[in-house]
Structures are given as C-alpha cells and as structure tokens.
Design a protein around this motif. Structure first.
Motif, PDB file in Angstrom:
ATOM      1  N   SER A  43       0.829  -1.204   0.000  1.00  0.00           N
ATOM      2  CA  SER A  43       0.000   0.000   0.000  1.00  0.00           C
ATOM      3  C   SER A  43       0.863   1.255   0.000  1.00  0.00           C
ATOM      4  CB  SER A  43      -0.922   0.011   1.232  1.00  0.00           C
ATOM      5  OG  SER A  43      -0.169   0.063   2.441  1.00  0.00           O
ATOM      6  N   ASP A  44       0.219   2.382  -0.122  1.00  0.00           N
ATOM      7  CA  ASP A  44       0.906   3.670  -0.059  1.00  0.00           C
ATOM      8  C   ASP A  44       0.226   4.527   1.009  1.00  0.00           C
ATOM      9  OD1 ASP A  44       2.475   5.885  -0.502  1.00  0.00           O
ATOM     10  OD2 ASP A  44       1.411   6.517  -2.327  1.00  0.00           O
ATOM     11  N   PRO A  45       0.843   4.683   2.179  1.00  0.00           N
ATOM     12  CA  PRO A  45       2.196   4.247   2.540  1.00  0.00           C
ATOM     13  C   PRO A  45       2.268   2.754   2.807  1.00  0.00           C
ATOM     14  CG  PRO A  45       1.133   5.235   4.439  1.00  0.00           C
ATOM     15  CD  PRO A  45       0.186   5.423   3.287  1.00  0.00           C
TER      16      PRO A  45
END
Length: 231
Positions: A43-45
């Motif tokens: 994921s991001d972050p």
C-alpha cells in the motif's frame, strides 16, 4: 458492526493477505462504516513490520482520518524467508526464531504503539489482532512449530499487558487476540492443502465475534466461533 458508532472508521493491517482482504471487503460493505482503510506492504504508505519508521509513517497518514474506531491487524507469517515451522529441536535456528518474533510479535506491537493514540476516546473502540490457537501455552499438546508457537505466545502476552494499560485511558476499548480457524490462504496452504474455511467466512465470523465482546480491562483470546481459548 453494531457495537461501534454509526459512521465508524476502520483500518485493516495486512490487507493484502487472504484474511485481511476478506475483512476489509466486509467492512467496506457495512453501511454503518464511513471509511475502511487497508494497509499492507504494497500500500501507499507501505506497512513494513520490520521497519518502525514505516509504522510511524502509516500512523501519520491515518491521522487525517482519525479518530479510528476499529483496527484489525491481520499481519503474520508462518513460513519466513522460505523456511516453514520447525518440527524438532534439531531444526531450531536462532536467526529464524528472531525473525518469527519480529514479524509475529514485535512488529504488531510497534504498530499498536504508533496507531493506538488515533483510537477514539470515551467511546467503544476495538483493537483486534489475529493470533493462533498454537500460541496457547496451556493448549499445547502436540509440540513442534517452535518459532510460530513462541512468537504467538509472546504476542498474546504483549496484547494482554497492553490491554491492562489501555483500560486506564480508554475503559470502553476492547482488545482481542483472535483464532481465525484454519483458513484457506497462502500461509496455510502448504500444511492443510485446500481444506479449511474460506477467508470470507472466517472474516464474517470474526467480525461477528468482536462485535459482541465487552470491554473488561483485559484482552480476550477467542476463536472464530466466539469460544474462549486458554492463554
């Protein structure tokens, strides 16, 4: 999730795994859930249990969505760096034991350290962590699986210790260690094949169980049917 406020915010850690993904889908489908956020290595972050700075970064990202009402941690590993659970004392390896502790116990508790301040105060909230029945010291009748057993037992002790402290500041908080059953997933497939619960069914049961757990100043250790497991 009828025990949480209408419009609650949920976070699933380890949302790329079979069980985490299933839990996230159930929460996203709940009309009472205003927002369900999934975090994982991809994921991001990124959520990297072995890197505390990434956990702090995830907490900073979630701050804009606070307060949180449910955190469900579905992280964990049985096979680590290509090595499965040990069956005999002769199989023990110090580095692998430390890695099991890092991924299954230390990382999740450092995630709690950083995310706990984001939980809503003065209202019902839930922190639920996937544990395992093999983490029960009393229930160990077969032996083996040294690193996985020990890391889950350590996780359970850390959760219980945190629950005592959390109750002083958030008396309405529920802390739970969960046994999801034998779930068909990449984690369990080498050991159980295609047998076991579908991830969606295990997730449905677990959410039903934690929705009914009362805050009591201690951590609950329960399975997917709501049955208590000895610590």
């Amino acid at each position: 999730m009828s025990s949480l406020r209408d419009g609650y915010t949920a976070v699933v850690l380890g949302a790329s795994g079979a069980l985490g993904k299933a839990c996230l889908h159930h929460l996203q489908a709940d009309p009472r859930c205003a927002r369900a956020i999934g975090l994982s290595r991809g994921s991001d972050p990124a959520l990297v249990l072995e890197d505390e700075s990434s956990l702090a970064h995830c907490a900073a990202h979630l701050r804009e969505h606070a307060p949180l009402h449910l955190v469900l941690d579905a992280t964990g590993a049985l096979t680590i760096d290509g090595r499965g659970p040990e069956k005999r004392l002769e199989d023990l390896d110090a580095d692998n034991l430390l890695r099991a502790m890092q991924i299954n116990a230390l990382g999740p508790m450092l995630a709690m350290k950083h995310l706990l301040p984001l939980l809503a105060k003065n209202e019902h909230v839930i922190w639920a962590k996937m544990s395992a029945r093999v983490g029960s010291i009393e229930d160990n009748h077969k032996g083996g699986w040294y690193g996985y057993r020990a890391s889950k037992a350590a996780l359970n002790m850390l959760l219980q210790t945190a629950a005592v402290e959390i109750a002083r500041r958030r008396p309405l908080a529920v802390i739970a260690a969960l046994q999801p059953g034998t779930v068909r997933s990449r984690l369990s497939q080498p050991f159980v094949g295609d047998e076991g619960l579908a991830p969606e069914e295990s997730a449905r049961r677990l959410l039903h169980v934690i929705d009914r757990l009362p805050p009591n100043g201690r951590a609950h250790f329960v399975d997917h049917l709501g049955n208590s497991i000895p610590w």
